[in-house]
Design an enzyme around this catalytic site. Structure first.
Site, PDB file in Angstrom:
ATOM      1  N   CYS A   1     109.629 -55.745  60.108  1.00  0.00           N
ATOM      2  CA  CYS A   1     108.379 -56.393  59.715  1.00  0.00           C
ATOM      3  C   CYS A   1     107.191 -55.673  60.346  1.00  0.00           C
ATOM      4  O   CYS A   1     107.243 -55.218  61.486  1.00  0.00           O
ATOM      5  CB  CYS A   1     108.282 -57.860  60.102  1.00  0.00           C
ATOM      6  SG  CYS A   1     109.564 -58.870  59.372  1.00  0.00           S
TER       7      CYS A   1
ATOM      8  N   ARG B   1     108.137 -50.562  57.782  1.00  0.00           N
ATOM      9  CA  ARG B   1     108.814 -51.471  58.720  1.00  0.00           C
ATOM     10  C   ARG B   1     109.541 -52.611  58.021  1.00  0.00           C
ATOM     11  O   ARG B   1     110.239 -53.402  58.645  1.00  0.00           O
ATOM     12  CB  ARG B   1     107.795 -52.053  59.698  1.00  0.00           C
ATOM     13  CG  ARG B   1     107.077 -51.010  60.506  1.00  0.00           C
ATOM     14  CD  ARG B   1     106.069 -51.646  61.411  1.00  0.00           C
ATOM     15  NE  ARG B   1     106.708 -52.368  62.479  1.00  0.00           N
ATOM     16  CZ  ARG B   1     106.996 -51.866  63.670  1.00  0.00           C
ATOM     17  NH1 ARG B   1     106.705 -50.616  63.938  1.00  0.00           N
ATOM     18  NH2 ARG B   1     107.579 -52.598  64.591  1.00  0.00           N
TER      19      ARG B   1
ATOM     20  N   TRP C   1     110.797 -57.739  56.444  1.00  0.00           N
ATOM     21  CA  TRP C   1     112.209 -57.351  56.348  1.00  0.00           C
ATOM     22  C   TRP C   1     112.967 -58.618  56.699  1.00  0.00           C
ATOM     23  O   TRP C   1     112.960 -59.064  57.848  1.00  0.00           O
ATOM     24  CB  TRP C   1     112.530 -56.231  57.341  1.00  0.00           C
ATOM     25  CG  TRP C   1     113.886 -55.650  57.160  1.00  0.00           C
ATOM     26  CD1 TRP C   1     114.238 -54.618  56.335  1.00  0.00           C
ATOM     27  CD2 TRP C   1     115.105 -56.050  57.828  1.00  0.00           C
ATOM     28  NE1 TRP C   1     115.581 -54.361  56.444  1.00  0.00           N
ATOM     29  CE2 TRP C   1     116.143 -55.222  57.341  1.00  0.00           C
ATOM     30  CE3 TRP C   1     115.409 -57.028  58.769  1.00  0.00           C
ATOM     31  CZ2 TRP C   1     117.458 -55.337  57.780  1.00  0.00           C
ATOM     32  CZ3 TRP C   1     116.724 -57.151  59.201  1.00  0.00           C
ATOM     33  CH2 TRP C   1     117.731 -56.302  58.703  1.00  0.00           C
TER      34      TRP C   1
ATOM     35  N   ASN D   1     106.460 -60.879  63.707  1.00  0.00           N
ATOM     36  CA  ASN D   1     107.536 -59.893  63.697  1.00  0.00           C
ATOM     37  C   ASN D   1     108.439 -60.225  64.879  1.00  0.00           C
ATOM     38  O   ASN D   1     107.974 -60.265  66.010  1.00  0.00           O
ATOM     39  CB  ASN D   1     106.954 -58.475  63.846  1.00  0.00           C
ATOM     40  CG  ASN D   1     108.018 -57.445  64.142  1.00  0.00           C
ATOM     41  OD1 ASN D   1     109.165 -57.591  63.729  1.00  0.00           O
ATOM     42  ND2 ASN D   1     107.653 -56.392  64.852  1.00  0.00           N
ATOM     43  N   GLY D   2     109.719 -60.473  64.599  1.00  0.00           N
ATOM     44  CA  GLY D   2     110.643 -60.825  65.672  1.00  0.00           C
ATOM     45  C   GLY D   2     111.566 -61.933  65.205  1.00  0.00           C
ATOM     46  O   GLY D   2     111.664 -62.211  64.006  1.00  0.00           O
TER      47      GLY D   2
ATOM     48  N   GLU E   1     125.682 -36.728  60.811  1.00  0.00           N
ATOM     49  CA  GLU E   1     124.276 -36.906  60.427  1.00  0.00           C
ATOM     50  C   GLU E   1     124.081 -36.623  58.935  1.00  0.00           C
ATOM     51  O   GLU E   1     123.317 -37.310  58.251  1.00  0.00           O
ATOM     52  CB  GLU E   1     123.388 -35.988  61.297  1.00  0.00           C
ATOM     53  CG  GLU E   1     121.909 -35.993  60.957  1.00  0.00           C
ATOM     54  CD  GLU E   1     121.209 -37.343  61.151  1.00  0.00           C
ATOM     55  OE1 GLU E   1     121.811 -38.281  61.688  1.00  0.00           O
ATOM     56  OE2 GLU E   1     120.052 -37.451  60.716  1.00  0.00           O
TER      57      GLU E   1
ATOM     58  N   LYS F   1     122.472 -39.227  56.251  1.00  0.00           N
ATOM     59  CA  LYS F   1     121.295 -38.908  55.435  1.00  0.00           C
ATOM     60  C   LYS F   1     121.578 -39.173  53.961  1.00  0.00           C
ATOM     61  O   LYS F   1     120.788 -39.789  53.264  1.00  0.00           O
ATOM     62  CB  LYS F   1     120.881 -37.430  55.590  1.00  0.00           C
ATOM     63  CG  LYS F   1     120.197 -37.031  56.852  1.00  0.00           C
ATOM     64  CD  LYS F   1     118.824 -37.588  57.075  1.00  0.00           C
ATOM     65  CE  LYS F   1     118.827 -38.933  57.706  1.00  0.00           C
ATOM     66  NZ  LYS F   1     118.861 -39.100  59.106  1.00  0.00           N
TER      67      LYS F   1
ATOM     68  N   GLU G   1     122.174 -43.143  53.189  1.00  0.00           N
ATOM     69  CA  GLU G   1     121.091 -44.114  53.356  1.00  0.00           C
ATOM     70  C   GLU G   1     119.983 -43.939  52.329  1.00  0.00           C
ATOM     71  O   GLU G   1     119.253 -44.889  52.051  1.00  0.00           O
ATOM     72  CB  GLU G   1     120.539 -44.137  54.785  1.00  0.00           C
ATOM     73  CG  GLU G   1     119.810 -42.907  55.228  1.00  0.00           C
ATOM     74  CD  GLU G   1     119.311 -42.998  56.673  1.00  0.00           C
ATOM     75  OE1 GLU G   1     119.017 -44.102  57.145  1.00  0.00           O
ATOM     76  OE2 GLU G   1     119.213 -41.951  57.323  1.00  0.00           O
TER      77      GLU G   1
ATOM     78  N   HIS H   1     144.050 -37.007  58.581  1.00  0.00           N
ATOM     79  CA  HIS H   1     144.714 -38.147  59.222  1.00  0.00           C
ATOM     80  C   HIS H   1     144.447 -39.443  58.454  1.00  0.00           C
ATOM     81  O   HIS H   1     144.434 -40.517  59.048  1.00  0.00           O
ATOM     82  CB  HIS H   1     144.285 -38.259  60.689  1.00  0.00           C
ATOM     83  CG  HIS H   1     144.752 -37.104  61.508  1.00  0.00           C
ATOM     84  ND1 HIS H   1     146.072 -36.936  61.880  1.00  0.00           N
ATOM     85  CD2 HIS H   1     144.098 -36.011  61.972  1.00  0.00           C
ATOM     86  CE1 HIS H   1     146.198 -35.812  62.564  1.00  0.00           C
ATOM     87  NE2 HIS H   1     145.013 -35.223  62.621  1.00  0.00           N
TER      88      HIS H   1
ATOM     89  N   LYS I   1     112.364 -48.991  59.184  1.00  0.00           N
ATOM     90  CA  LYS I   1     112.253 -47.859  60.108  1.00  0.00           C
ATOM     91  C   LYS I   1     112.550 -48.264  61.551  1.00  0.00           C
ATOM     92  O   LYS I   1     113.206 -47.536  62.278  1.00  0.00           O
ATOM     93  CB  LYS I   1     110.822 -47.302  60.011  1.00  0.00           C
ATOM     94  CG  LYS I   1     110.540 -46.141  60.937  1.00  0.00           C
ATOM     95  CD  LYS I   1     110.935 -44.854  60.291  1.00  0.00           C
ATOM     96  CE  LYS I   1     110.793 -43.651  61.187  1.00  0.00           C
ATOM     97  NZ  LYS I   1     111.817 -42.649  60.842  1.00  0.00           N
TER      98      LYS I   1
HETATM   99  O1  M6R Z   1     113.847 -45.346  66.514  1.00  0.00           O
HETATM  100  P1  M6R Z   1     115.268 -44.980  66.823  1.00  0.00           P
HETATM  101  O2  M6R Z   1     115.486 -43.521  66.994  1.00  0.00           O
HETATM  102  O3  M6R Z   1     115.808 -45.753  68.008  1.00  0.00           O
HETATM  103  O4  M6R Z   1     116.098 -45.433  65.553  1.00  0.00           O
HETATM  104  C1  M6R Z   1     117.494 -45.329  65.517  1.00  0.00           C
HETATM  105  C2  M6R Z   1     118.030 -45.541  64.133  1.00  0.00           C
HETATM  106  O5  M6R Z   1     117.667 -46.802  63.651  1.00  0.00           O
HETATM  107  C3  M6R Z   1     117.553 -44.465  63.145  1.00  0.00           C
HETATM  108  O6  M6R Z   1     117.871 -43.185  63.588  1.00  0.00           O
HETATM  109  C4  M6R Z   1     118.181 -44.710  61.762  1.00  0.00           C
HETATM  110  O7  M6R Z   1     119.558 -44.481  61.822  1.00  0.00           O
HETATM  111  C5  M6R Z   1     117.520 -43.860  60.681  1.00  0.00           C
HETATM  112  N1  M6R Z   1     117.450 -44.627  59.465  1.00  0.00           N
HETATM  113  C6  M6R Z   1     118.293 -42.638  60.351  1.00  0.00           C
HETATM  114  O8  M6R Z   1     117.737 -41.922  59.291  1.00  0.00           O
END
Ligand code: M6R
Length: 589
Positions: free
Chosen positions: A2, A27, A74, A100-101, A468, A472, A475, A491, A584
């Site tokens: 949020c 957010r 969110w 937010n929270g 990673e 990518k 997501e 395995h 984010k």
């Molecule tokens: O702000 P942070 O680096 O702590 O965030 C960690 C994860 O939430 C962040 O890397 C998330 O996995 C991204 N969506 C990856 O693209």
């Protein structure tokens, strides 16, 4: 999760909060809402969908006021509906709140307020807040006192902006959720983060937990526990407004991918004293623990290989949400290295707090100045990647890798060599992000756009890159993707390989022989092999050349996959900047 923004001052607040909430959309983007204080009372407008979508249905042409708040949601408590969107109002209609929270004790509070005659129209935890304040006022307390007593009853986390229809005061409060104040000559902004008002000011106060801010003609901060006024330092932000804009790019994701060469170049030309100091602290520690989530975790895993290989230093790597399990081993000699782009990730903050209880030392690597993690740390290193707006970590991931790689070289007393190795990658990264490469990768994206699964494998340093890469792809394009260590697919998961299943194979000079045998095993079962590394091989159906860069391979090799993920998203009609269900900054546990 949020985003919230508010403004009180001499200007018309409506365009300011509209413009601000657009910049906070990353957010949370389930729904959006606005409250404007006017002479007729507080006008609330809200709806389900992204900001532009909702704004196209709302008419603000007749509305103006010097105080307004906005919220992008969110969903945590209650589904995505108009009723659950913020702002939330007390049942008597006097008090309006954006939040937010998470209010953990909202059910008990709601029951109690219902018994006292309040009616609730949403499923949110937030709705108890305006009703609690109203209830305190009904018991005879004056407004500010009512806000203070109401907030003291809340358990959980909040960044709050509060309006009262009977006065022109904007109240802000924070506990474990970010809230920053921006100062302009004509008024004050309150927001979840700085880029939302950066166009108007660089002068900010990072509020602390327990701060309650009252802004009308004057501006005062009180500590909620002591009730006393507190003074906070005004800081000047180094980011500039242009950095938080898309510029010539259609999406932040591609803009941020393209910025990586310049960011890496800056990172290796800066003063290295901080890196050297932190390396000394690591050497002295008894037990080093990396903690992080998501991409930041993948960067830490990569660092653990580099620390071991280059400097023979063993570190533990823990997902922040699983760090609990290490707690018993922590002592005052333990060192925690918390890595987080936002510095606000709830899992990371909670792990850090657990470590602080054991008096362990905390060093953080962060991108957002003034974030909560900075305050919880004994020392920190800035990533200096500039604002990252796209929900996907791209430039923040590679900038973490640069710092962690430099630390590994510093630990091995080879910092100058490390700096030169990373410097050598800069031109190549310009090439990897150029239009030429992007067009080349577009052909691959066309080939993969209807895939149901994509697998990625790597050995050694390429294993975290494989993780990673899968993160990518899934997501942003919603294609199921999984990353494995090269030896691991057989395995179990090799059972999923069918004719044409795409498998990305990361290679390097060191791991080439073994990873090519793994690629052959996949090929024998019909997989479509995409090779990424220094040398082409007949097993590859598609090859992207990334020059050998030793420990810096991890920085370069992920870039073609960031581009591929972006292009898959576009071809599949997904919004690369705002993937579904994500936010984010993950401020809930
Ligand atoms: O702000 P942070 O680096 O702590 O965030 C960690 C994860 O939430 C962040 O890397 C998330 O996995 C991204 N969506 C990856 O693209």
């Amino acid at each position: 999760m949020c985003g919230i923004i508010g403004y009180i001052g001499k200007k018309n607040a409506v365009p300011l909060v509209i413009e601000g909430i657009k910049k906070l959309e990353y957010r949370g983007y389930d729904s959006v809402g606005f409250a404007v204080k006017t002479e007729q009372g507080i006008i609330i407008k809200k709806g389900v969908g992204k900001v532009d979508e909702v704004l196209s249905k709302l008419d603000f042409s007749e509305i103006s006021g010097n105080t307004a708040v906005a919220h992008s949601r969110w969903a945590t408590h209650g589904s995505v509906t108009q009723e659950n969107a913020h702002p939330q109002m007390s049942s008597k209609g006097d008090i309006v709140v954006v939040h937010n929270g998470i209010i953990e004790n909202y059910q008990a509070l709601k029951q109690d307020l219902t018994n006292k005659g309040c009616t609730f129209t949403s499923e949110t935890d937030t709705e108890v807040i305006p009703n609690l304040i109203q209830n305190e006022m009904d018991s005879g307390k004056e407004y500010i006192e009512s806000v203070k007593s109401a907030l003291k009853k809340l358990e959980g986390s909040y960044a709050l902006l509060i309006l009262n229809k009977n006065n022109n005061i904007l109240i802000g409060a924070r506990k474990e959720s970010p809230l920053v104040v921006g100062f302009t000559e004509d008024g004050w902004f309150f927001a979840s983060d700085i880029p939302s008002f950066l166009e108007h000011t660089k002068k900010v106060i990072y509020l602390h937990d327990g701060d309650l801010v009252i802004a009308n003609d004057v501006f005062k901060i009180y500590n909620l526990d002591t009730g006393l006024e507190v003074k906070r330092k005004i800081a000047t932000v180094e980011w500039d407004a242009e950095q938080a804009k898309k510029g010539v790019f259609e999406h932040f994701m591609m803009k941020e991918i393209s910025e990586q060469a310049a960011i890496i170049s800056n990172a290796v030309t800066q003063d290295m004293s901080k890196i050297k100091n932190v390396a000394e602290t690591i050497k002295k520690a008894r037990g080093v623990y990396f903690i992080a989530c998501g991409s930041s975790y993948n960067a830490c895993l990569s660092a653990s290989y580099k620390f071991a290989k280059l400097a023979k230093v063993h570190v533990n790597v823990a997902l922040a949400s699983e760090f609990e399990n290490y707690k018993d081993f922590l002592t005052p000699e333990s060192l925690i290295i918390a890595v987080s782009q936002s510095g606000e990730t709830a899992d990371v903050l909670s792990a850090v707090k657990a470590a602080k209880e054991k008096k362990s030392r905390i060093i953080s690597i962060i991108n957002v100045m003034g974030s909560s993690l900075v305050r919880e740390s004994d020392e920190f290193i800035m990533q200096n990647a500039g604002p990252e707006i796209c929900v996907l970590a791209t430039k923040s991931y590679t900038s973490q890798l640069v710092i962690l790689t430099l630390l590994a070289y510093a630990l091995a007393d080879k910092l100058d060599y490390g700096v030169s190795k990373i410097k050598e990658t800069v031109n190549h990264i310009y090439y990897l992000t150029s239009e030429n490469t992007r067009n080349y990768i577009k052909d691959l994206a066309e080939r993969l756009r209807y895939a149901n699964h994509i697998y990625s494998i790597g050995r050694g340093l390429q294993y975290p890159t494989a993780l990673e890469a899968a993160l990518k792809i899934k997501e942003v394009s919603y294609i199921h993707a999984e990353g494995f260590a090269g030896g691991e697919l057989k395995h179990g998961t090799i059972a999923m390989i069918e004719h044409g299943t795409p498998c990305i194979v990361f290679t390097s000079r060191e791991t080439e022989k073994q990873i090519i045998s793994n690629a052959l095993e996949l090929k024998a079962r019909g997989a479509y092999i995409i090779g990424i590394g220094p040398n082409n091989n007949e097993v590859f159906d598609f090859f992207i050349k990334v020059r050998e860069a030793e420990e810096a391979n991890s920085i370069c090799q992920i870039i073609p996959i960031q581009i591929l993920a972006y292009q898959l998203a576009i071809l599949r009609g997904c919004d690369p900047d705002y993937p579904k269900n994500l936010a984010k900054v993950v401020t809930v546990l």
